[in-house]
Structures are given as structure tokens and as C-alpha cells.
Design an enzyme around this catalytic site. Structure first.
Site, PDB file in Angstrom:
ATOM      1  N   ASP A 301      88.728  70.008 -56.886  1.00  0.00           N
ATOM      2  CA  ASP A 301      89.797  69.506 -56.038  1.00  0.00           C
ATOM      3  C   ASP A 301      89.269  69.222 -54.624  1.00  0.00           C
ATOM      4  OD1 ASP A 301      92.570  68.856 -55.807  1.00  0.00           O
ATOM      5  OD2 ASP A 301      92.883  70.689 -54.656  1.00  0.00           O
ATOM      6  N   GLU A 348      87.760  65.066 -57.587  1.00  0.00           N
ATOM      7  CA  GLU A 348      89.066  64.576 -57.109  1.00  0.00           C
ATOM      8  C   GLU A 348      88.825  63.881 -55.781  1.00  0.00           C
ATOM      9  OE1 GLU A 348      91.753  63.995 -54.670  1.00  0.00           O
ATOM     10  OE2 GLU A 348      91.815  66.182 -54.444  1.00  0.00           O
ATOM     11  N   ASP A 401     100.489  66.573 -58.820  1.00  0.00           N
ATOM     12  CA  ASP A 401     101.127  66.399 -57.510  1.00  0.00           C
ATOM     13  C   ASP A 401     102.040  65.176 -57.445  1.00  0.00           C
ATOM     14  OD1 ASP A 401     100.115  68.646 -56.238  1.00  0.00           O
ATOM     15  OD2 ASP A 401      98.316  67.625 -55.520  1.00  0.00           O
TER      16      ASP A 401
END
Length: 604
Positions: A301, A348, A401
């Protein structure tokens, strides 16, 4: 090779105990993924969650969430009873309600928190786990983080859940005297948290092995930062930008932009990258090594933070006055490759990217991410449009998200909807948009396409998993029992075929052979034992529902009553000898003789 995957958090799996876990339903979902022709199951971080229930703000980056421990497995192991797991709560008005929540579509984290640990304590009290060789090996393999985590949680409970920054100075700064005292006073609570991690690891290891045997790989997810209120930060203070009192000097976040005038103040502690570099990135190597024991592929991430990170003064109330600092860059990833080899990592890389971030991604050769929901801006061609994709990327309709695709479409302006209809063939509306966007993702040249389960189910905003920068209703959505249906698997499999995303799967593994202590059950019936029991079902103990008799009879198309408390098995008494259920010839005669000869050995 072109492949596909499905994104579904463990917490979103159906179960009878209020939150998804490593239960039978998780194994069923693995079967669903395989039957759909998909090769990957992507999940969210498995860490124990704290305030806000976010898997990206866990109490440890190494530990597992005890909520995921399957209670039915503990019942089978004799550590719990069904009655103990059937929790009820009494309200102030006298009403009795389900202790796990009343809506099967959402996790009620408050009720799970109030009930789950009491149940696990009962299992812990009955367990002799510390006396087993399996636990000793588990402890030896994980002691570098396990003991610190267990001690951290034990002290936290003794301090009524307060953040470690508010603890007494000695234990906050980990003096030897304070640590020795805590170990002596809290050893039982420490062992309780060790027990949780042992059971978590046992159950997850079996589930992952089951998936891998069926050709399904697990994509895990780790945030770049750890939570400040975590055992990671408390036990490794030199790794972070802390002062001599264990207080952060700067915290993580994002600068102001068009979406947020004051920026985003995340509050996570920032790494002291100079110290990490001096240690050869030892903590990061251990962290990723642990991740690749849990997962087959790891999604990193906030990849941008490895190039540059935004540092905000710890006492700031907004993110307006931070500054960009250099991250470790390729020196970290070169060290990872040196120690762990060419491990499969997804970067990401969403949001605004600088040239230096793009260069770092290029140098690592990690696949980045493309989110189709970000593609359709009518006045500015987007790099997320599928005709701009490259093979070395992973394409999603949306992530955890994002809103669901159907929910996202409902919020678009008319000109944005018009552009989507221009770009995509056929008419797009709220009923068809999920399928259309899935097809856009599948048609991309990206080697891997991952679709959130909510989009396959064509669900709206009621199934959104997370709204960034908000608290209250995040991480709660759950799939309902039966939604992962055979017909849906068939539809996904067809899409995989159409867009050439179905690779070769290994044959299903043969069930392990189990030696029966007497060998009577199947040998006397001249039926081949398929060996699906966990132990002997011979003359030493009565039959149970999941036994070779059931397996053999199902394979020979005999009905099965499901109740074997009485001897001889009611299958044999009621069905095998009943002409209405077919002429089984020699088998029936052998079973009759077997009963006469062996009946004296069996007890209820």
C-alpha cells in the site's frame, strides 16, 4: 498468462458468529473461486484491529485478527461447546438479542468485541497448547514479534485500553525493571494472547493450503505504515521518528489538494529510514518474510511513500505545513531481492505520481494498479482508460476504498455518464454498469484483473466497504449466505473464457487416506474407503455424522439419515436394507452379516 481474481475480505465471508473467519464458509468460497475460473483471492490485512476497526490500523503488523478464529473448529477440538458460542445479550429494557448482531449483511464490531474474547478465554482455559510440540515450534519461529505483541496487549488491557504513550514511563520506555514486573504479573494474560495467535496461525495455514491445492493463490495486503498504538511502534522505537520519551516528532499524511483544502492527517509514525538502512532493513525483511508465509502475493500500500513521504509536525492540527522527505528508494527493494529473491509484489501506485515514483516503479518491475472507476473523465484523457494499460499491471473495477461500481455510477454527473456510454458498447445504466465495467477490466491487456465481489453481485452503495477519512460504518459489509452461487461462478467462468483469463488448474487433490483401527466399516462392505474422517470410526467408538459410511453411501447413491448416535448405523438399518432404496445385492448381505458379527463391540 492472463488471470483473474476476486477481492473479498475475510471479515465479509458469511458465518453464524457475526463476522467472517476461517470457517467452512471460507473453504466454500475457495471452491467458488476455483469453480469461477479465477486464480486469485485478494484479501485485506489480517492484523488485529483497534479503534475504528480498520485493518490498516492494527495493533500489530505481524499478528492475526482473533475475530477470524473459527469457533466451530474449537468446538470440534473440545475447547468450546455450542451453547457457549450461542451468545445472547440482555438490553436495558430486558430484551434478549443475538450477541453477534442482528443484521447478517453487516458486522457489528461492538458486539463482537463484547463477546468474542470471553468465548476465546474459555477455550484458552481448557487448552494445553503450551505442552505441544506444534506450539513450541510456532513460538520458536515467531518469538521475534509474538512475545512483544502478547505483552503489549496484556499491558494494554491492564491499562483499560489506553494508548501506550499514556502508560507509566518505565513500561512506556521498556526499562528492564518494568518489563520484568509486567511479565510476572501478567503471564496468564500474555499466554492468552499467545494462544490466540497459535490458533489463528493453525487455522489460516490450513485454509491457505486448501486454496493452494486447488490452484487458488492468496493476494495479501500490507500498509506501508504501522499504527502508532501498536506493538510494532512500542517495541521498536528506534525504527521511528520518536523523541527520547517515545513521542513522535512527525507523523504521516498527505498535503492539501483539490479534494481536501487542509490535507489528510493520518497520524501514523514515520520511519527513521537512516536507522533502517544501518540495520540492513532487518525489520522490513522480517516483515515481508512473514507476509510471504501468510500470502502468495503481497500488495504494498502507498508505494509512493517509499520514494518520498510527507512529514507533518506531530503537534499540527492539519496537514498544511508538512514537507516532503526522501524515502529508501531502490536500496530497500534491492535488499529485499537479495534476502528473499524475486518475490511477487503489487505496487499500489494510485493518485498523483511524480517522475521519481514512476522511475522507482520501473526499476522494481513491480506491476502497478489501474482502477477503471478512475478512467472516465470526459474532458481529460485518463491513464486509467484501458487502451493506455500495459501488461505489467493489475486492473480493478474498484478497490476497498472505492464505492461499488453501481454505487459509483449513481453519483456521476450526466456528462460523465454520457462519456461512459460513448466509450462502452451497448447501453449502460445502473443495472448494467457493473457487468460493463467488469468486461472493460477483463478486456484490458493487464495480466491480472481483480474484481470486488460486490461488483459481481451488482450491489450498490449499501455494500461499500470503506469511505476514506471517515469513521463509523466502515469495514462492515458482509456477503450473504448463498450469494456466491453456482450460477454466478458459471457466469464468471464464462467471462474468464471469453477474455482468455482462464489458466490451467491442477487436479483436485486426493483426500488423504485414513487408516481405520479395525478396517471393518468399508472393507466388510466391499466399499472403497475414501478416508475423509479425522480418526478411526471403527469398533472403538460410535459413528459420527461425517464418517466413511456417509462418504461411501453417498458415492453409491444411498440415502443417509445424518444421525448415527445409535448403533448400528441407521443408514444400514433403515436404508441399506430397505428395498425402496435400491437393490444393493451382495453389499447388503455382507452388511447384515457384519452387523450380526460385530454388534457386541459397539456402544452408544
Amino acid at each position: 498468462m492472463r488471470d483473474s481474481g476476486i477481492l473479498l475480505p475475510i471479515s465479509s465471508i458469511p458465518s453464524k458468529y457475526g463476522i467472517g473467519g476461517f470457517s467452512r464458509e471460507a473453504y466454500d468460497f475457495v471452491d467458488f473461486v476455483r469453480e469461477s475460473g479465477s486464480k486469485y483471492w485478494q484479501i485485506l490485512p489480517l492484523c488485529p484491529t483497534g479503534y475504528g476497526d480498520s485493518p490498516y490500523q492494527g495493533f500489530s503488523t505481524f499478528a492475526g485478527n482473533p475475530y477470524f478464529i473459527d469457533l466451530e473448529t474449537l468446538i470440534e477440538e473440545g475447547l468450546l461447546t455450542e451453547e457457549e458460542c450461542d451468545v445472547k445479550l440482555k438490553l436495558e429494557d430486558g430484551r434478549i438479542i443475538n450477541g453477534y448482531g442482528t443484521n447478517s449483511m453487516y458486522v457489528d464490531y461492538g458486539r463482537i468485541y463484547e463477546t468474542r474474547f470471553d468465548i476465546l478465554r474459555k477455550a484458552y482455559a481448557r487448552s494445553d497448547f503450551k505442552e505441544t510440540d506444534e506450539y513450541r515450534k510456532f513460538h520458536d519461529d515467531n518469538c521475534s514479534w509474538l512475545d512483544d505483541y502478547a505483552l503489549f496487549m496484556a499491558v494494554k488491557n491492564s491499562e483499560k485500553g489506553s494508548c501506550w504513550a499514556d502508560w507509566e514511563k518505565g513500561i512506556r520506555l521498556r526499562t528492564n525493571e518494568a518489563l520484568d514486573k509486567a511479565w510476572k504479573e501478567l503471564i496468564d494474560e500474555i499466554d492468552f494472547y499467545r494462544f490466540q495467535q497459535f490458533k489463528f496461525t493453525q487455522q489460516w495455514t490450513k485454509l491457505k493450503a486448501y486454496a493452494n491445492e486447488r490452484g487458488v493463490k492468496i493476494i495479501g495486503d500490507i500498509p506501508i505504515y504501522v499504527a502508532f498504538d501498536s506493538s510494532d511502534a512500542w517495541a521498536n522505537q528506534k525504527l521511528f521518528l520518536f523523541d527520547e520519551n517515545g513521542r513522535p516528532t512527525a507523523v504521516a499524511g498527505c498535503p492539501p489538494d483539490a479534494f481536501c483544502a487542509t490535507g489528510q492527517l493520518w497520524g501514523n509514525p514515520l520511519y527513521n529510514w537512516d536507522y533502517h538502512r544501518q540495520t540492513g532493513y532487518d525489520w522490513w525483511i522480517r516483515r515481508l518474510k512473514h507476509c510471504f508465509e501468510l500470502y502468495d502475493v503481497v500488495r504494498l500500500d502507498h508505494f509512493r511513500g517509499f520514494d518520498e513521504f510527507y512529514a507533518i509536525p506531530a503537534d499540527a492540527e492539519t496537514a498544511e505545513h508538512g514537507r516532503w522527505l526522501k524515502g529508501p528508494g531502490m536500496s530497500l527493494f534491492n535488499r529485499i531481492r537479495e534476502c528473499l529473491g524475486d518475490v511477487p509484489i503489487i505496487a499500489e501506485d494510485l493518485g498523483f505520481l511524480t517522475d521519481s515514483v514512476r522511475k522507482l516503479l520501473h526499476d522494481t518491475q513491480f506491476p502497478g494498479m489501474k482502477v477503471v472507476q478512475f478512467a472516465f473523465y470526459p474532458y481529460d484523457p485518463s491513464v486509467y482508460l484501458p487502451h493506455f494499460h500495459s501488461e505489467n499491471c493489475v486492473v480493478y473495477t474498484g478497490t476497498h476504498d472505492n464505492d461499488t461500481t453501481r454505487g459509483w455510477y449513481a453519483t456521476l454527473r450526466d456528462d460523465e455518464k454520457a462519456f461512459i456510454n460513448e466509450y462502452l458498447p451497448g447501453k449502460v445504466d445502473e443495472h448494467t454498469v457493473s457487468d460493463c465495467m467488469i468486461r472493460v477490466a477483463f478486456s484490458s491487456v493487464a495480466r491480472l484483473a481483480v474484481i470486488p465481489m460486490q461488483d459481481y453481485l451488482n450491489l450498490g452503495s449499501e455494500a461499500r466497504l470503506n469511505m476514506p477519512s471517515s469513521l463509523g460504518t466502515n469495514w462492515e459489509w458482509r456477503m450473504l449466505k448463498g450469494e456466491a452461487s453456482e450460477s454466478l461462478a458459471a457466469r464468471i467462468k464464462r467471462l474468464n473464457f471469453i477474455y482468455s483469463r482462464t489458466g490451467d488448474f491442477p487436479p483436485l487433490p486426493e483426500p488423504p487416506k485414513v487408516e481405520s483401527r479395525c478396517g471393518i466399516c468399508c472393507s466388510e462392505c466391499t466399499l472403497e474407503c475414501e478416508g475423509r474422517t479425522k480418526g478411526c470410526i471403527g469398533i472403538s467408538k460410535p459413528f459420527h455424522g461425517d464418517c466413511e459410511v456417509k462418504t461411501c453411501c453417498e458415492s453409491n447413491k444411498l440415502d443417509y439419515c445424518g444421525d448415527c448416535d445409535d448403533f448400528p448405523c441407521k443408514l444400514l438399518e433403515k436404508y441399506a436394507f430397505d428395498p425402496e432404496h435400491g437393490d444393493n445385492g451382495k453389499r447388503i448381505e455382507q452388511c447384515k452379516e457384519w452387523i450380526k458379527e460385530r454388534k457386541k463391540f459397539f456402544r452408544k
